[in-house]
Design a protein around this motif. Structure first.
Motif, mmCIF file in Angstrom:
data_model
loop_
_atom_site.group_PDB
_atom_site.id
_atom_site.type_symbol
_atom_site.label_atom_id
_atom_site.label_comp_id
_atom_site.label_asym_id
_atom_site.label_seq_id
_atom_site.Cartn_x
_atom_site.Cartn_y
_atom_site.Cartn_z
ATOM 1 N N SER A 59 -12.760 60.984 84.985
ATOM 2 C CA SER A 59 -11.736 60.235 85.800
ATOM 3 C C SER A 59 -11.656 62.273 86.945
ATOM 4 O O SER A 59 -11.390 63.233 85.036
ATOM 5 N N GLN A 60 -10.803 62.214 87.783
ATOM 6 C CA GLN A 60 -9.836 63.110 87.962
ATOM 7 C C GLN A 60 -8.492 63.658 87.465
ATOM 8 O O GLN A 60 -8.223 62.296 87.040
ATOM 9 N N VAL A 61 -8.701 64.142 86.751
ATOM 10 C CA VAL A 61 -7.461 65.160 86.413
ATOM 11 C C VAL A 61 -6.648 65.753 87.139
ATOM 12 O O VAL A 61 -7.022 66.768 88.252
ATOM 13 N N ASP A 62 -5.007 65.769 87.727
ATOM 14 C CA ASP A 62 -4.250 66.870 88.443
ATOM 15 C C ASP A 62 -3.991 67.908 87.982
ATOM 16 O O ASP A 62 -4.522 67.897 86.485
ATOM 17 N N ASN A 63 -4.129 68.438 89.017
ATOM 18 C CA ASN A 63 -4.578 70.215 88.786
ATOM 19 C C ASN A 63 -3.431 70.680 87.910
ATOM 20 O O ASN A 63 -3.491 71.936 86.592
ATOM 21 N N GLU A 64 -1.954 69.937 87.596
ATOM 22 C CA GLU A 64 -1.640 70.932 86.703
ATOM 23 C C GLU A 64 -1.923 70.653 85.291
ATOM 24 O O GLU A 64 -1.820 71.551 84.119
ATOM 25 N N ILE A 65 -2.587 69.676 84.206
ATOM 26 C CA ILE A 65 -3.005 69.521 83.666
ATOM 27 C C ILE A 65 -4.306 70.283 83.866
ATOM 28 O O ILE A 65 -4.135 70.464 82.222
ATOM 29 N N PHE A 66 -4.682 70.849 84.432
ATOM 30 C CA PHE A 66 -5.998 71.515 84.498
ATOM 31 C C PHE A 66 -5.870 72.896 84.002
ATOM 32 O O PHE A 66 -6.129 73.530 82.994
ATOM 33 N N PHE A 67 -4.942 73.314 84.436
ATOM 34 C CA PHE A 67 -4.517 74.639 84.773
ATOM 35 C C PHE A 67 -3.917 74.742 83.207
ATOM 36 O O PHE A 67 -4.188 75.939 82.220
ATOM 37 N N SER A 68 -2.997 73.799 82.060
ATOM 38 C CA SER A 68 -2.913 73.737 81.221
ATOM 39 C C SER A 68 -3.732 74.163 80.146
ATOM 40 O O SER A 68 -3.947 74.706 79.042
ATOM 41 N N LEU A 69 -4.559 72.776 80.590
ATOM 42 C CA LEU A 69 -5.864 73.159 79.467
ATOM 43 C C LEU A 69 -6.542 74.428 79.415
ATOM 44 O O LEU A 69 -6.927 74.758 78.707
ATOM 45 N N PHE A 70 -6.840 75.204 80.412
ATOM 46 C CA PHE A 70 -7.237 76.407 80.261
ATOM 47 C C PHE A 70 -6.645 76.977 80.610
ATOM 48 O O PHE A 70 -6.824 78.325 80.933
ATOM 49 N N ASN A 71 -5.185 77.252 80.405
ATOM 50 C CA ASN A 71 -4.545 78.401 80.491
ATOM 51 C C ASN A 71 -4.749 78.791 81.498
ATOM 52 O O ASN A 71 -4.916 80.191 81.228
ATOM 53 N N LEU A 72 -5.039 78.508 82.854
ATOM 54 C CA LEU A 72 -4.966 79.797 83.921
ATOM 55 C C LEU A 72 -3.656 79.643 85.157
ATOM 56 O O LEU A 72 -2.803 78.163 84.271
ATOM 57 N N ASP A 73 -3.304 80.829 86.136
ATOM 58 C CA ASP A 73 -2.308 80.774 86.073
ATOM 59 C C ASP A 73 -2.648 80.599 87.736
ATOM 60 O O ASP A 73 -4.183 80.646 87.683
ATOM 61 N N GLU A 74 -1.893 79.660 88.853
ATOM 62 C CA GLU A 74 -2.546 79.217 89.908
ATOM 63 C C GLU A 74 -2.408 80.580 90.824
ATOM 64 O O GLU A 74 -3.160 80.387 91.281
ATOM 65 N N ASP A 75 -2.358 81.413 90.280
ATOM 66 C CA ASP A 75 -2.339 82.963 91.551
ATOM 67 C C ASP A 75 -3.807 83.454 91.105
ATOM 68 O O ASP A 75 -4.108 84.270 92.312
ATOM 69 N N VAL A 76 -4.269 82.547 90.038
ATOM 70 C CA VAL A 76 -5.696 83.068 89.897
ATOM 71 C C VAL A 76 -7.056 82.742 90.723
ATOM 72 O O VAL A 76 -8.112 82.651 90.785
ATOM 73 N N ILE A 77 -5.932 80.777 91.025
ATOM 74 C CA ILE A 77 -7.528 79.615 91.687
ATOM 75 C C ILE A 77 -7.400 79.925 92.856
ATOM 76 O O ILE A 77 -5.844 79.449 93.276
ATOM 77 N N GLU A 78 -8.514 80.043 93.270
ATOM 78 C CA GLU A 78 -8.393 79.656 95.050
ATOM 79 C C GLU A 78 -8.527 77.960 95.728
ATOM 80 O O GLU A 78 -7.800 77.371 96.007
ATOM 81 N N ASP A 79 -9.277 77.591 94.350
ATOM 82 C CA ASP A 79 -9.103 75.950 94.633
ATOM 83 C C ASP A 79 -9.871 75.177 93.272
ATOM 84 O O ASP A 79 -10.610 76.229 92.223
ATOM 85 N N ALA A 80 -9.899 74.609 92.494
ATOM 86 C CA ALA A 80 -10.142 73.877 91.359
ATOM 87 C C ALA A 80 -10.574 71.656 91.547
ATOM 88 O O ALA A 80 -9.386 71.843 92.220
ATOM 89 N N VAL A 81 -11.294 71.752 90.838
ATOM 90 C CA VAL A 81 -11.425 70.298 90.311
ATOM 91 C C VAL A 81 -11.737 69.588 88.743
ATOM 92 O O VAL A 81 -12.748 70.696 88.561
#
Length: 167
Positions: A59-81
């Motif tokens: 199932s789709q996971v919230d982007n906050e969790i995505f950023f945490s699990l992938f250790n990425l900052d929001e300023d690096v990403i334009e869009d993600a799922v």
């Protein structure tokens, strides 16, 4: 001498003809990469999830969790799922569109996620290491596609054949 000239000319023509075939093949590959790089991240992610067999519920996971699990900052990403399993398996799908110049950071983040999953599943469910040893991590311009499933070859074919008209 005349026969030699004819043979050389025939050889040159054949070389040009074969080179032309090669160019068409690479254009198709580049065309698919262009389609993938311009695809809507959410539509592409849904397409992959809907057309890939998973052992577990995904199932789709919230982007906050995505950023945490992938250790990425929001300023690096334009869009993600990001789609994840219940945790009983290592199955995951992510489609990530990086901001210009950040594609390499996203690729490294995907590799880091694979390593974190390997570390987590090593003692928990060792059978999942097979999936994690052959993930699909594909990059088309600023779009990175990450898939962990049983049949990585099928996932690769699915991505290679994506033409944005499937949905």
């Amino acid at each position: 001498m005349r026969n030699l000239k004819i043979c050389v000319m025939a050889l040159i023509i054949i070389c040009f003809a074969l080179t032309g075939c090669d160019e068409n093949k690479s254009t198709e590959t580049v065309g698919n990469q262009q389609i993938l790089s311009q695809a809507d991240v959410k539509v592409l992610g849904e397409y992959i999830v809907d057309n890939t067999e998973f052992e577990d519920y995904i199932s789709q996971v919230d982007n906050e969790i995505f950023f945490s699990l992938f250790n990425l900052d929001e300023d690096v990403i334009e869009d993600a799922v990001f789609y994840s399993s219940t945790g009983a398996t290592a199955e995951e799908v992510a489609v990530i569109k990086a901001k210009d110049g950040n594609g390499e950071a996203v690729m490294k983040a995907c590799e880091g996620r694979i390593q974190a999953q390997k570390d987590g599943f090593e003692n928990y469910v060792p059978d999942e290491l097979d999936k994690l040893s052959k993930p699909v991590i594909f990059n088309a311009d600023n779009v990175t596609i990450y898939v962990v499933c049983d049949d990585s070859e099928a996932a690769e074919k699915l991505i290679a054949n994506y033409d944005n008209k499937e949905i």
